[in-house]
Design an enzyme around this catalytic site. Structure first.
Site, PDB file in Angstrom:
ATOM      1  N   ARG A 166       0.813  -1.219   0.000  1.00 25.55           N
ATOM      2  CA  ARG A 166       0.000   0.000   0.000  1.00 25.55           C
ATOM      3  C   ARG A 166       0.851   1.277   0.000  1.00 25.55           C
ATOM      4  O   ARG A 166       0.505   2.266   0.635  1.00 25.55           O
ATOM      5  CB  ARG A 166      -0.965   0.008   1.199  1.00 25.55           C
ATOM      6  CG  ARG A 166      -2.096  -0.995   1.070  1.00 25.55           C
ATOM      7  CD  ARG A 166      -3.099  -0.849   2.202  1.00 25.55           C
ATOM      8  NE  ARG A 166      -2.498  -1.154   3.493  1.00 25.55           N
ATOM      9  CZ  ARG A 166      -2.991  -0.801   4.670  1.00 25.55           C
ATOM     10  NH1 ARG A 166      -4.121  -0.122   4.721  1.00 25.55           N
ATOM     11  NH2 ARG A 166      -2.395  -1.115   5.789  1.00 25.55           N
ATOM     12  N   ILE A 201     -27.843   3.435  14.594  1.00 25.41           N
ATOM     13  CA  ILE A 201     -27.623   2.280  13.729  1.00 25.41           C
ATOM     14  C   ILE A 201     -26.708   1.244  14.373  1.00 25.41           C
ATOM     15  O   ILE A 201     -26.595   0.119  13.908  1.00 25.41           O
ATOM     16  CB  ILE A 201     -27.082   2.739  12.355  1.00 25.41           C
ATOM     17  CG1 ILE A 201     -28.016   3.783  11.742  1.00 25.41           C
ATOM     18  CG2 ILE A 201     -26.900   1.596  11.394  1.00 25.41           C
ATOM     19  CD1 ILE A 201     -29.456   3.345  11.569  1.00 25.41           C
ATOM     20  N   SER A 226     -23.032   1.509  15.872  1.00 23.56           N
ATOM     21  CA  SER A 226     -21.717   1.874  16.397  1.00 23.56           C
ATOM     22  C   SER A 226     -21.727   3.303  16.938  1.00 23.56           C
ATOM     23  O   SER A 226     -22.438   4.175  16.432  1.00 23.56           O
ATOM     24  CB  SER A 226     -20.658   1.740  15.315  1.00 23.56           C
ATOM     25  OG  SER A 226     -20.974   2.543  14.216  1.00 23.56           O
ATOM     26  N   CYS A 272      -8.516   0.992   1.301  1.00 21.85           N
ATOM     27  CA  CYS A 272      -8.396  -0.405   0.898  1.00 21.85           C
ATOM     28  C   CYS A 272      -9.153  -1.281   1.882  1.00 21.85           C
ATOM     29  O   CYS A 272      -9.323  -0.915   3.035  1.00 21.85           O
ATOM     30  CB  CYS A 272      -6.936  -0.831   0.912  1.00 21.85           C
ATOM     31  SG  CYS A 272      -5.915   0.172  -0.174  1.00 21.85           S
ATOM     32  N   ASP A 315     -27.645  -6.408  10.148  1.00 20.75           N
ATOM     33  CA  ASP A 315     -27.250  -5.475   9.083  1.00 20.75           C
ATOM     34  C   ASP A 315     -27.050  -6.188   7.750  1.00 20.75           C
ATOM     35  O   ASP A 315     -26.357  -7.200   7.677  1.00 20.75           O
ATOM     36  CB  ASP A 315     -25.932  -4.793   9.465  1.00 20.75           C
ATOM     37  CG  ASP A 315     -26.093  -3.819  10.621  1.00 20.75           C
ATOM     38  OD1 ASP A 315     -27.157  -3.185  10.709  1.00 20.75           O
ATOM     39  OD2 ASP A 315     -25.156  -3.687  11.426  1.00 20.75           O
ATOM     40  N   HIS A 338     -30.557  -3.099   8.426  1.00 19.12           N
ATOM     41  CA  HIS A 338     -30.049  -1.785   8.026  1.00 19.12           C
ATOM     42  C   HIS A 338     -29.322  -1.889   6.701  1.00 19.12           C
ATOM     43  O   HIS A 338     -28.612  -2.857   6.449  1.00 19.12           O
ATOM     44  CB  HIS A 338     -29.090  -1.242   9.093  1.00 19.12           C
ATOM     45  CG  HIS A 338     -28.268  -0.088   8.619  1.00 19.12           C
ATOM     46  ND1 HIS A 338     -28.809   1.159   8.404  1.00 19.12           N
ATOM     47  CD2 HIS A 338     -26.961   0.003   8.254  1.00 19.12           C
ATOM     48  CE1 HIS A 338     -27.863   1.969   7.956  1.00 19.12           C
ATOM     49  NE2 HIS A 338     -26.736   1.281   7.849  1.00 19.12           N
ATOM     50  N   CYS A 343     -26.995   0.599   3.881  1.00 17.65           N
ATOM     51  CA  CYS A 343     -26.266   1.868   3.821  1.00 17.65           C
ATOM     52  C   CYS A 343     -26.596   2.685   2.588  1.00 17.65           C
ATOM     53  O   CYS A 343     -25.757   3.440   2.118  1.00 17.65           O
ATOM     54  CB  CYS A 343     -24.779   1.607   3.770  1.00 17.65           C
ATOM     55  SG  CYS A 343     -24.200   0.858   5.233  1.00 17.65           S
ATOM     56  N   GLU A 389     -30.186   4.791   4.443  1.00 16.81           N
ATOM     57  CA  GLU A 389     -29.733   6.137   4.142  1.00 16.81           C
ATOM     58  C   GLU A 389     -30.806   6.867   3.357  1.00 16.81           C
ATOM     59  O   GLU A 389     -31.393   6.308   2.448  1.00 16.81           O
ATOM     60  CB  GLU A 389     -28.456   6.066   3.303  1.00 16.81           C
ATOM     61  CG  GLU A 389     -27.896   7.422   2.994  1.00 16.81           C
ATOM     62  CD  GLU A 389     -27.012   7.378   1.757  1.00 16.81           C
ATOM     63  OE1 GLU A 389     -26.000   6.683   1.793  1.00 16.81           O
ATOM     64  OE2 GLU A 389     -27.367   8.055   0.783  1.00 16.81           O
ATOM     65  N   HIS A 421     -21.851  10.986   7.311  1.00 18.08           N
ATOM     66  CA  HIS A 421     -20.562  11.010   6.610  1.00 18.08           C
ATOM     67  C   HIS A 421     -19.894  12.369   6.712  1.00 18.08           C
ATOM     68  O   HIS A 421     -18.759  12.538   6.304  1.00 18.08           O
ATOM     69  CB  HIS A 421     -20.751  10.617   5.150  1.00 18.08           C
ATOM     70  CG  HIS A 421     -21.438   9.288   5.020  1.00 18.08           C
ATOM     71  ND1 HIS A 421     -22.813   9.166   5.010  1.00 18.08           N
ATOM     72  CD2 HIS A 421     -20.957   8.037   4.954  1.00 18.08           C
ATOM     73  CE1 HIS A 421     -23.126   7.884   4.926  1.00 18.08           C
ATOM     74  NE2 HIS A 421     -22.028   7.183   4.888  1.00 18.08           N
TER      75      HIS A 421
HETATM   76  N1  GLN Z   1     -24.220  -1.544  12.742  1.00 17.52           N
HETATM   77  C1  GLN Z   1     -23.173  -1.026  11.926  1.00 17.52           C
HETATM   78  C2  GLN Z   1     -22.663   0.290  12.506  1.00 17.52           C
HETATM   79  O1  GLN Z   1     -23.400   0.997  13.055  1.00 17.52           O
HETATM   80  C3  GLN Z   1     -23.626  -0.791  10.525  1.00 17.52           C
HETATM   81  C4  GLN Z   1     -22.494  -0.362   9.657  1.00 17.52           C
HETATM   82  C5  GLN Z   1     -22.857  -0.187   8.213  1.00 17.52           C
HETATM   83  O2  GLN Z   1     -24.007  -0.094   7.869  1.00 17.52           O
HETATM   84  N2  GLN Z   1     -21.886  -0.147   7.348  1.00 17.52           N
HETATM   85  O3  GLN Z   1     -21.528   0.620  12.393  1.00 17.52           O
HETATM   86 ZN    ZN Z   2     -24.875   1.825   7.095  1.00 19.67          ZN
END
Ligand code: GLN
Ligand code: ZN
Length: 756
Positions: free
Chosen positions: A15, A432, A434, A517, A600, A643, A645, A667, A696
Site C-alpha cells: 500500500r 444504527i 456503532s 483499501c 445489518d 439496516h 447503507c 440512508e 458522513h
Molecule cells: N451496525 C453497523 C454500525 O453501526 C452498521 C455499519 C454499516 O451499515 N456499514 O456501524
Molecule cells: Zn450503514
C-alpha cells in the site's frame, strides 16, 4: 498463444501509494515525492509482468485516485466549480476526488459509485452543458512513453467512450449524444498519438457493454466506434469487456472493425455459447479472459486448457488473459506470513496470476501438457477436497424446508403484538449501532491483539465503554439503545473471526476507493459458529438499563459479499451456512433477553447481477431467503431490524419487503427522498427509519432541519411506521458532533410527536 493483463493493482505490494497519497494530503509528502512513488510503482509493476513473461502489459492502468477521474481529466470534463478554484493540475484533480475547503473556496467532491458489481468505487464525472470535450490530458501518452523508455512496449488502456459517457452524470439539458462528435474526435486523436508513439495494441475498456442495452445504446455504441475505427492507423484496437457477457451486442461488436475482442469467459459464461452459436470473425483476435481477476483461488489448468481447446474451434487467433483487471485482487500471497503453506498453495493473488498466465501459455503450446511438472503440480491441488468439511452443517443446509424460511405469525399480526409489548412512543428514536471509535477504543483492541493486555483487561475496558455509552444514550433520551460496537474492527471481519471456516490475511489489501483499501476474509470451508459471539456484551448492556438494547449482527449476504467466496459450492449454499450460524446467534440473544435484534445487510445490493433478467434467478431468490432463515425462529414479540447503507433499492423494493424484517433503517438524508414515494407506492409494510441526517459529514444538523425532514417523510409514511435515526453507524464520527446531533434528533422527534 500470447498473454495479456487487463490491468494491474496500483496501490503497491504494501500500500505504498496509500501512504504517499495520504502523506501528500497531510502536507507530509511533497508533490514530487508523490509523483516519484507513482513512477516507482509503475516501474515495479511493469517489470514484474515482464519478468513473468506477459506479452501484452497494460499501461495507463495506474491512477493516483481513480481511472474514471483520470479519463474525465483527459477529456477536459472538469466541472466549473473546480475550475473556479484556480488550482494547479494535481490539486484540482484531488479537489474533484475529495472536495476542497481552503483559501480558494469550498466545494464538494464528485459523487462516488460502485464500479459495476465490484466493491471498487469510481468517481462520477459531471458533464455540464458547456463542457468542451477534447483530448486535454497526456497521462496515457506519458505512461506509454515512460514504459517504452524502460524497454517495455506496453498496451495502453483507456476507459472507452461508451462506458465513460454511460457512467457520467449530465448536470444540464444535454445528454450523451450531444457530446458524441467531440468525444469521437478526442479518441481518434488519442489513438493517433499513441500509434505515433509506437503502440501496437490499444485497449478500450467497455464493461458498460455487459449490462442491459437498449436499441438506442446499441446505435450509440456503433456510431461512436464506426467513426473511431474508420480513422485508426496501424495500431490494433482491442475492445475489452469484463464482468459479464455481451449478449445484447455480440453481433454489433463482431461486425465492427476491432482487431481484438476481449471477453470475460468466467463471469460471462454465456460468452462461450455466443461464440459457438454465432461464430467468431476469422480476422480478429479473441482475448480470452480465463484467469480470474476477481477471486483469489488458483486457476484449474485442466479446465482452462479444455476451454481454450473449445475456443480454438471458433477463433483463429487467441490471446489468453485475465477475466478483468487484477485491481480487484490483492498483490501477492508471498506477503502472508501467518497462513500455512497448505492454505497458501491454493491461493493466487495478482503476482501469482501472472505466473499462471505464463504457465498456461507454456502448457497450451507444448505437445504433451499432461506430462509437464506445472500441469501435474496444478492437478494435485484439485485432486483432494481441500475444504474442511462439516457434515453437520452440510446436512442442515440440505434438510432446510420452507418452514425454516418463514417467520410466523405474519407481519401484520406481529406488528400489533410488538406495539403492545414494547410500548414505544410514536416515532421511536434509535441509532444504527456503532458509536465513535475513539483512539482509546482502537488502542484497546490493538493492545489486546499484540497481547499487551489480558483478555480480562480488554473486556473490562469494553464494558466500561458500553456503560458510558448506555448512560450517554439515556441522557440524550433515545428510545432504543445500542451497546456501541466497541469490540468490532469491521462488521464482517469481527464475525468471520468468530466463525469456523474463514481465513484471514495480513496484507491482502484491495483498493476500495482512492486511498481506501479493504482486506476481505477468505471463505475457506464450511461455516459454523463456534461459540456465542455478541451475547455477553449485549446482555451486559441490557442489564444497565430499563430501556431496550438492540442486539447487533451482520447478515449472511453482507458477510458473503464482503469476502472472497468459495467456488466449489454455489453461493447460495454458502449464504445458507452463514445464515444458520447467525441464526444461532439470534436465538441466543433472544434467550438472554435481547428483544430487539438488528441484522445489518449493508452490502445486500452490491452483488445484484448487472442484468435485470438475472436478478431473481441468480441472486435474490437465495439472498432474501438467506436473510429470512436468520430470523424466522424468533418469537412474535422479538423485533427484527435490518439496516442498509443506501437507499437505491427502488427497483427491488418488493424484495426488500420480503426480507420480512419488522423495521428497516437506511440512508435517505443525502438522496432526494424519492425512495419515500416509492415505498408509499408499493405499499411497503416493513416499518422504516430513513436516516434523518448524514453521518458522513461532521456537520451538526439543526433541530428544524430534522423536523422538516420528518414532516416530509410523514406525508408519505404512516406515523405508526416511522422511526427516527441517523443514516448509518457513528463509528467514524467524533463525540463532539455526535452528541449534539443526537440531541437534536431526539428534540426533533419530540417536537413532531407534539410533546414539546
Ligand atoms: N451496525 C453497523 C454500525 O453501526 C452498521 C455499519 C454499516 O451499515 N456499514 O456501524
Ligand atoms: Zn450503514
Amino acid at each position: 498463444m500470447k498473454t495479456s493483463v487487463i490491468g494491474f493493482p496500483r496501490i503497491g505490494s504494501n500500500r505504498q501509494l496509500k501512504a504517499a497519497t495520504e502523506g501528500y494530503f497531510k502536507n507530509k509528502t511533497t508533490l514530487e515525492e508523490l509523483l516519484q512513488t507513482g513512477k516507482e510503482l509503475r516501474k515495479a509493476h511493469w517489470l514484474a509482468q515482464k519478468a513473468s513473461g506477459i506479452d501484452l502489459i497494460p499501461s495507463n492502468d495506474f491512477s493516483f485516485y481513480d481511472g474514471m477521474l483520470d479519463t474525465a481529466v483527459m477529456l477536459n470534463v472538469v466541472p466549473q466549480r473546480y475550475q473556479e478554484l484556480k488550482l494547479s493540475g494535481p490539486a484540482e484533480y484531488f479537489a474533484m476526488a475529495r472536495g476542497y475547503q481552503g483559501e480558494n473556496g469550498d466545494v464538494k467532491a464528485l459523487a462516488m459509485k460502485k464500479w459495476f458489481n465490484t466493491n471498487y468505487h469510481y468517481l462520477v464525472p459531471e458533464i455540464e452543458d458547456d463542457a468542451q470535450i477534447r483530448l486535454a490530458g497526456t497521462k496515457g501518452l506519458d505512461e506509454f512513453s515512460e514504459a517504452k523508455e524502460m524497454g517495455i512496449l506496453t498496451k495502453p488502456v483507456v476507459i472507452g467512450p461508451f462506458t465513460f459517457l454511460k457512467l457520467c452524470k449530465f448536470t444540464g439539458k444535454k445528454k450523451a449524444a450531444d457530446f458524441a462528435e467531440d468525444i469521437k474526435k478526442a479518441y481518434v486523436l488519442l489513438t493517433a498519438k499513441l500509434t505515433a508513439l509506437g503502440a501496437k495494441w490499444i485497449q478500450f475498456d467497455e464493461p458498460g457493454l455487459v449490462t442491459d442495452l437498449t436499441e438506442q445504446d446499441l446505435a450509440f455504441f456503433k456510431n461512436l466506434y464506426q467513426n473511431i475505427l474508420s480513422k485508426k492507423g496501424t495500431a490494433q484496437i482491442l475492445l475489452q469487456t469484463y464482468f459479464g457477457d455481451i449478449r445484447d451486442c455480440y453481433g454489433e461488436v463482431t461486425a465492427l472493425d476491432f482487431d481484438g475482442i476481449g471477453l470475460d469467459l468466467l463471469e460471462g459464461q454465456e460468452n462461450l455459447e455466443l461464440l459457438q452459436e454465432e461464430g467468431f470473425p476469422k480476422d480478429k483476435v479473441l482475448f480470452a479472459g480465463l484467469v480470474n481477476g476477481k477471486n483469489i483461488w488458483r486457476n484449474h489448468y485442466e479446465k482452462t486448457l479444455s476451454t481454450l481447446k473449445e475456443l480454438k474451434k471458433e477463433a483463429h487467433s487467441i490471446v489468453l488473459g485475465t477475466s478483468c483487471s487484477l485491481l480487484h485482487v490483492p498483490f501477492t500471497v508471498e506477503n502472508e506470513t501467518r497462513l500455512s503453506p497448505a492454505h497458501k498453495k491454493h491461493l493466487a493473488f495478482a503476482m501469482e496470476k501472472l505466473t499462471e498466465l505464463a504457465e498456461l501459455k507454456k502448457l497450451d503450446c507444448c505437445e504433451r501438457p499432461l506430462q509437464k511438472d506445472e500441469y501435474r503440480a496444478n492437478e494435485a491441488l484439485f485432486q483432494n477436497d481441500r475444504h474442511l468439511e462439516n457434515t453437520a452443517v452440510k446436512e442442515k443446509v440440505a434438510s432446510l424446508s420452507k418452514q425454516d424460511f418463514t417467520r410466523t405469525p405474519a407481519f401484520a399480526q406481529r406488528e400489533k403484538i410488538q406495539k403492545e409489548y414494547f410500548q414505544l412512543p410514536l416515532l421511536p428514536t434509535t441509532t444504527i449501532g456503532s458509536f465513535p471509535q475513539t483512539a482509546d477504543v482502537r488502542e484497546n483492541r490493538s493492545a489486546y491483539k499484540r497481547r499487551k493486555i489480558s483478555k480480562q483487561q480488554y473486556v473490562d475496558f469494553n464494558k466500561q465503554k458500553i456503560k458510558e455509552c448506555i448512560e450517554l444514550q439515556e441522557k440524550i433520551g433515545l428510545d432504543v439503545l445500542v451497546h456501541g460496537e466497541f469490540e468490532r474492527n469491521d462488521m464482517v471481519e469481527y464475525f468471520g473471526e468468530n466463525l469456523e471456516g474463514f481465513l484471514f490475511t495480513e496484507k491482502a489489501w484491495v483498493q476500495s476507493y482512492g486511498t481506501r483499501c479493504v482486506k476481505p476474509p477468505i471463505i475457506w470451508g464450511d461455516i459454523s459458529r463456534r461459540n456465542p459471539i455478541t451475547v455477553d456484551y449485549a446482555a451486559y448492556a441490557q442489564s444497565l438499563t430499563k430501556k431496550r438494547v438492540k442486539g447487533m449482527l451482520t447478515g449472511p449476504v453482507t458477510i458473503l459479499n464482503w469476502s472472497f467466496p468459495r467456488e466449489d459450492i454455489p453461493l447460495s449454499e454458502c449464504a445458507f451456512q452463514i445464515a444458520l450460524a447467525i441464526r444461532e446467534e439470534v436465538l441466543d440473544l433472544e434467550a438472554r433477553g435481547i428483544k430487539i435484534i438488528q441484522i445489518d445487510e449493508a452490502a445486500l445490493r452490491e452483488k445484484l447481477p448487472l442484468r435485470r433478467a438475472d436478478w431473481h434467478k441468480k441472486y435474490l431468490d437465495w439472498a432474501i431467503p438467506a436473510f429470512r432463515l436468520v430470523h424466522s425462529g424468533v418469537r412474535p414479540d422479538t423485533q427484527i431490524h435490518t439496516h442498509m447503507c443506501y437507499s437505491e433499492f427502488g427497483d427491488i423494493i418488493g424484495d426488500i419487503d420480503q426480507m420480512d424484517a419488522d423495521v428497516i433503517t437506511f440512508e435517505a438524508s443525502r438522496s432526494d427522498l424519492s425512495i419515500i414515494s416509492a415505498l408509499q407506492q408499493c405499499g411497503f409494510r416493513t416499518e422504516v427509519g430513513p436516516g434523518v441526517y448524514d453521518i458522513h459529514s461532521p456537520r451538526v444538523p439543526a433541530v428544524k432541519e430534522i423536523v422538516n425532514a420528518l414532516h416530509q417523510m410523514l406525508e408519505k409514511i404512516p406515523k405508526e411506521k416511522l422511526w427516527v435515526n441517523p443514516d448509518c453507524g457513528l463509528k467514524t464520527r467524533g463525540y463532539k458532533e455526535t452528541v449534539p446531533s443526537l440531541e437534536h434528533l431526539v428534540q426533533a422527534a419530540r417536537q413532531v410527536r407534539g410533546e414539546d
